[in-house]
Design a protein around this motif. Structure first.
Motif, PDB file in Angstrom:
ATOM      1  N   SER A 175     120.945  43.074  41.938  1.00 39.37           N
ATOM      2  CA  SER A 175     119.756  42.106  42.214  1.00 39.37           C
ATOM      3  C   SER A 175     118.758  41.691  40.897  1.00 39.37           C
ATOM      4  CB  SER A 175     118.584  42.929  43.135  1.00 39.37           C
ATOM      5  OG  SER A 175     119.322  43.548  44.430  1.00 39.37           O
ATOM      6  N   THR A 176     118.688  42.528  40.253  1.00 42.29           N
ATOM      7  CA  THR A 176     118.127  42.113  38.896  1.00 42.29           C
ATOM      8  C   THR A 176     118.714  40.996  38.125  1.00 42.29           C
ATOM      9  OG1 THR A 176     116.997  44.545  38.536  1.00 42.29           O
ATOM     10  CG2 THR A 176     116.955  42.815  36.710  1.00 42.29           C
ATOM     11  N   GLY A 177     120.181  41.257  37.960  1.00 46.90           N
ATOM     12  CA  GLY A 177     121.109  40.244  37.508  1.00 46.90           C
ATOM     13  C   GLY A 177     121.121  38.818  38.487  1.00 46.90           C
ATOM     14  N   THR A 212     107.854  36.108  37.597  1.00 42.57           N
ATOM     15  CA  THR A 212     107.405  37.407  37.840  1.00 42.57           C
ATOM     16  C   THR A 212     108.237  38.359  38.666  1.00 42.57           C
ATOM     17  OG1 THR A 212     105.077  36.095  38.164  1.00 42.57           O
ATOM     18  CG2 THR A 212     105.377  38.223  39.171  1.00 42.57           C
ATOM     19  N   ALA A 213     109.045  37.574  39.426  1.00 43.55           N
ATOM     20  CA  ALA A 213     110.198  38.544  40.071  1.00 43.55           C
ATOM     21  C   ALA A 213     111.122  39.176  39.082  1.00 43.55           C
ATOM     22  CB  ALA A 213     111.028  37.841  41.102  1.00 43.55           C
ATOM     23  N   ASP A 214     111.568  38.554  37.944  1.00 42.58           N
ATOM     24  CA  ASP A 214     112.501  38.923  36.850  1.00 42.58           C
ATOM     25  C   ASP A 214     111.839  40.081  36.151  1.00 42.58           C
ATOM     26  OD1 ASP A 214     114.132  36.851  37.738  1.00 42.58           O
ATOM     27  OD2 ASP A 214     113.656  35.628  36.109  1.00 42.58           O
ATOM     28  N   ILE A 215     110.475  39.796  35.816  1.00 42.54           N
ATOM     29  CA  ILE A 215     109.985  40.938  35.106  1.00 42.54           C
ATOM     30  C   ILE A 215     109.580  42.343  35.788  1.00 42.54           C
ATOM     31  CG2 ILE A 215     107.819  41.529  34.039  1.00 42.54           C
ATOM     32  CD1 ILE A 215     107.259  38.696  33.156  1.00 42.54           C
ATOM     33  N   LEU A 216     109.111  42.163  37.187  1.00 39.04           N
ATOM     34  CA  LEU A 216     108.942  43.198  37.951  1.00 39.04           C
ATOM     35  C   LEU A 216     110.383  44.098  38.126  1.00 39.04           C
ATOM     36  CD1 LEU A 216     106.299  42.308  40.299  1.00 39.04           C
ATOM     37  CD2 LEU A 216     106.142  43.569  38.708  1.00 39.04           C
ATOM     38  N   ALA A 217     111.219  43.255  38.463  1.00 41.08           N
ATOM     39  CA  ALA A 217     112.610  43.888  38.771  1.00 41.08           C
ATOM     40  C   ALA A 217     113.284  44.744  37.666  1.00 41.08           C
ATOM     41  CB  ALA A 217     113.536  42.741  39.389  1.00 41.08           C
ATOM     42  N   GLY A 218     113.137  44.028  36.453  1.00 41.48           N
ATOM     43  CA  GLY A 218     113.596  44.538  35.415  1.00 41.48           C
ATOM     44  C   GLY A 218     113.066  45.763  34.805  1.00 41.48           C
ATOM     45  N   PHE A 219     111.725  46.039  35.045  1.00 36.97           N
ATOM     46  CA  PHE A 219     111.024  47.207  34.870  1.00 36.97           C
ATOM     47  C   PHE A 219     111.267  48.205  35.823  1.00 36.97           C
ATOM     48  CE2 PHE A 219     108.058  44.713  31.974  1.00 36.97           C
ATOM     49  CZ  PHE A 219     108.040  45.545  30.781  1.00 36.97           C
ATOM     50  N   GLY A 220     111.496  47.644  37.179  1.00 31.26           N
ATOM     51  CA  GLY A 220     111.712  48.662  38.059  1.00 31.26           C
ATOM     52  C   GLY A 220     112.938  49.383  37.887  1.00 31.26           C
ATOM     53  N   PHE A 221     114.146  48.636  37.433  1.00 32.32           N
ATOM     54  CA  PHE A 221     115.455  49.117  37.176  1.00 32.32           C
ATOM     55  C   PHE A 221     115.146  50.001  35.898  1.00 32.32           C
ATOM     56  CE2 PHE A 221     119.523  48.821  34.841  1.00 32.32           C
ATOM     57  CZ  PHE A 221     120.238  49.291  35.829  1.00 32.32           C
ATOM     58  N   PRO A 255     107.630  37.761  45.444  1.00 34.65           N
ATOM     59  CA  PRO A 255     107.846  36.526  44.976  1.00 34.65           C
ATOM     60  C   PRO A 255     109.087  35.600  44.834  1.00 34.65           C
ATOM     61  CG  PRO A 255     107.435  37.918  43.143  1.00 34.65           C
ATOM     62  CD  PRO A 255     107.573  38.699  44.691  1.00 34.65           C
ATOM     63  N   ALA A 256     110.174  36.808  44.887  1.00 36.00           N
ATOM     64  CA  ALA A 256     111.379  35.989  44.671  1.00 36.00           C
ATOM     65  C   ALA A 256     112.036  35.239  45.960  1.00 36.00           C
ATOM     66  CB  ALA A 256     112.497  37.234  44.295  1.00 36.00           C
ATOM     67  N   ILE A 257     111.632  36.065  47.045  1.00 42.04           N
ATOM     68  CA  ILE A 257     112.120  35.475  48.351  1.00 42.04           C
ATOM     69  C   ILE A 257     111.305  34.301  48.643  1.00 42.04           C
ATOM     70  CG2 ILE A 257     110.812  37.051  49.666  1.00 42.04           C
ATOM     71  CD1 ILE A 257     114.088  35.888  50.500  1.00 42.04           C
ATOM     72  N   THR A 258     109.833  34.522  48.253  1.00 40.69           N
ATOM     73  CA  THR A 258     108.960  33.271  48.490  1.00 40.69           C
ATOM     74  C   THR A 258     109.407  32.077  47.808  1.00 40.69           C
ATOM     75  OG1 THR A 258     107.013  34.901  48.799  1.00 40.69           O
ATOM     76  CG2 THR A 258     106.591  32.492  48.563  1.00 40.69           C
ATOM     77  N   GLY A 259     109.731  32.233  46.466  1.00 39.85           N
ATOM     78  CA  GLY A 259     109.845  31.213  45.602  1.00 39.85           C
ATOM     79  C   GLY A 259     111.420  30.347  46.064  1.00 39.85           C
ATOM     80  N   SER A 260     112.275  31.222  46.448  1.00 39.40           N
ATOM     81  CA  SER A 260     113.761  30.779  46.612  1.00 39.40           C
ATOM     82  C   SER A 260     113.670  29.990  48.171  1.00 39.40           C
ATOM     83  CB  SER A 260     114.728  31.646  46.490  1.00 39.40           C
ATOM     84  OG  SER A 260     114.276  32.821  47.239  1.00 39.40           O
ATOM     85  N   VAL A 261     113.113  30.838  49.123  1.00 37.67           N
ATOM     86  CA  VAL A 261     113.202  30.203  50.671  1.00 37.67           C
ATOM     87  C   VAL A 261     112.338  28.796  50.443  1.00 37.67           C
ATOM     88  CG1 VAL A 261     112.385  30.422  52.832  1.00 37.67           C
ATOM     89  CG2 VAL A 261     113.542  32.407  51.717  1.00 37.67           C
ATOM     90  N   TRP A 262     111.238  28.984  49.814  1.00 40.57           N
ATOM     91  CA  TRP A 262     110.173  27.834  49.951  1.00 40.57           C
ATOM     92  C   TRP A 262     110.899  26.456  49.303  1.00 40.57           C
ATOM     93  CZ3 TRP A 262     105.732  26.506  45.818  1.00 40.57           C
ATOM     94  CH2 TRP A 262     105.210  25.600  46.352  1.00 40.57           C
ATOM     95  N   TYR A 263     111.643  26.794  48.129  1.00 39.10           N
ATOM     96  CA  TYR A 263     112.291  25.861  47.374  1.00 39.10           C
ATOM     97  C   TYR A 263     113.467  25.352  48.432  1.00 39.10           C
ATOM     98  CZ  TYR A 263     114.326  23.110  43.207  1.00 39.10           C
ATOM     99  OH  TYR A 263     114.531  22.269  42.498  1.00 39.10           O
ATOM    100  N   ALA A 264     114.023  26.086  48.918  1.00 42.01           N
ATOM    101  CA  ALA A 264     115.349  25.523  49.859  1.00 42.01           C
ATOM    102  C   ALA A 264     114.685  24.828  51.014  1.00 42.01           C
ATOM    103  CB  ALA A 264     116.017  26.874  50.210  1.00 42.01           C
ATOM    104  N   VAL A 265     113.755  25.359  51.678  1.00 41.83           N
ATOM    105  CA  VAL A 265     113.055  24.597  52.590  1.00 41.83           C
ATOM    106  C   VAL A 265     112.727  23.118  52.239  1.00 41.83           C
ATOM    107  CG1 VAL A 265     111.099  24.749  54.354  1.00 41.83           C
ATOM    108  CG2 VAL A 265     112.754  26.916  54.185  1.00 41.83           C
ATOM    109  N   GLY A 307     119.337  38.096  45.408  1.00 36.96           N
ATOM    110  CA  GLY A 307     118.587  39.105  44.496  1.00 36.96           C
ATOM    111  C   GLY A 307     117.305  39.399  45.027  1.00 36.96           C
ATOM    112  N   SER A 308     116.500  38.828  46.037  1.00 34.77           N
ATOM    113  CA  SER A 308     115.291  39.254  46.485  1.00 34.77           C
ATOM    114  C   SER A 308     115.602  40.168  47.765  1.00 34.77           C
ATOM    115  CB  SER A 308     114.675  38.093  47.134  1.00 34.77           C
ATOM    116  OG  SER A 308     115.181  37.313  48.050  1.00 34.77           O
ATOM    117  N   LEU A 309     116.744  39.866  48.472  1.00 33.57           N
ATOM    118  CA  LEU A 309     117.100  40.929  49.416  1.00 33.57           C
ATOM    119  C   LEU A 309     117.601  42.144  48.907  1.00 33.57           C
ATOM    120  CD1 LEU A 309     118.742  38.317  51.947  1.00 33.57           C
ATOM    121  CD2 LEU A 309     116.698  39.292  52.302  1.00 33.57           C
ATOM    122  N   GLY A 310     118.186  42.218  48.063  1.00 27.41           N
ATOM    123  CA  GLY A 310     118.810  43.268  47.138  1.00 27.41           C
ATOM    124  C   GLY A 310     117.575  44.261  46.742  1.00 27.41           C
ATOM    125  N   CYS A 311     116.552  43.635  46.045  1.00 29.16           N
ATOM    126  CA  CYS A 311     115.278  44.247  45.718  1.00 29.16           C
ATOM    127  C   CYS A 311     114.732  44.978  46.830  1.00 29.16           C
ATOM    128  CB  CYS A 311     114.354  43.266  45.065  1.00 29.16           C
ATOM    129  SG  CYS A 311     114.580  42.766  43.348  1.00 29.16           S
TER     130      CYS A 311
END
Length: 239
Positions: free
Chosen positions: A18-20, A86-95, A132-142, A174-178
């Motif tokens: 997910s982080t990748g 923001t999602a990248d930073i949080l996911a990286g520290f979480g991993f 933020p990952a699912i919000t940003g990606s879905v909003w962009y796609a929609v 990646g957001s769903l994996g998180c």
């Protein structure tokens, strides 16, 4: 113990990919791709930072970076950038926290309860990163889909029309994996916290009882090594 290890390793597996996926989607150039058209001789992709054109026949790619981040950009682009970073930073520290909390990692080996708490912190961070990952990606796609649909509905053709590309799909995956890894880790923490706490309490009680018994035995007055009769016998022997 086996189930706890399985949940931790599954959480680590999903967190790693997910982080990748989130990092790859943020820094790749295909959030928008031109719609399929047999007349097109090139593939045009737009990312969050640059736009690339790839010739269909020879595969030559040319990329143009956007203006400075201080320049005026569409709200969709700016907010998607902020949410994905923001999602990248949080996911990286979480991993990273999750790696420290794994039982196979020799970090605080005598503190299983602390390691479980580290897993909980990692799970919470991954869950927060998914928002933020699912919000940003879905909003962009929609937004891309709505823009293209409105143009088609009004029979307006402005040249190139776009649809969301594989970078946007990576962000969603990646957001769903998180979310999945965070759920596994938090369940792992709450399922096994009471068991570990009970074991630690039992071990502490045994150590405390052993120390108390040892103190009692130490405080008991021991008989003298030599009684009065033995001393008189020793004197008579020397004489």
């Amino acid at each position: 113990a086996g189930m706890r290890f399985l949940l931790q390793y599954l959480g680590c597996f999903f967190a790693f990919f997910s982080t990748g996926f989130l990092i790859a989607s943020t820094w790749t150039d295909c959030w928008m791709v031109n719609a399929d058209d047999s007349l097109e001789v090139s593939t045009k992709c737009r990312g969050l930072w640059w736009e690339c054109v790839t010739n269909v026949f020879d595969g030559i790619q040319t990329c143009d970076e956007y203006d400075s981040i201080l320049a005026e950009h569409p709200v969709k682009l700016v907010l998607t950038r902020a949410m994905m970073i923001t999602a990248d930073i949080l996911a990286g520290f979480g991993f990273l926290f999750l790696v420290l909390g794994l039982d196979c990692v020799k970090f605080l080996p005598d503190e299983p309860l602390i390691k479980l708490r580290i897993c909980l912190v990692s799970g919470v961070m991954l869950l927060i990163a998914g928002l933020p990952a699912i919000t940003g990606s879905v909003w962009y796609a929609v937004d891309v889909y709505v823009e293209r649909s409105s143009l088609l509905f009004h029979n307006v053709f402005l040249g190139i029309q776009y649809k969301f590309g594989w970078s946007c799909w990576l962000g969603m995956a990646g957001s769903l994996g998180c979310f999945l890894s965070g759920a596994l880790l938090t369940c792992c923490m709450y399922l096994f916290r009471e068991t570990s706490s009970g074991r630690l309490h039992s071990a502490y009680s045994l150590r405390k009882g052993y120390s108390s018994a040892r103190t009692i035995v130490t405080n008991v007055p021991l008989p003298s090594s030599q009684t009065a009769t033995a001393k008189m016998y020793a004197v008579d022997t020397r004489v």
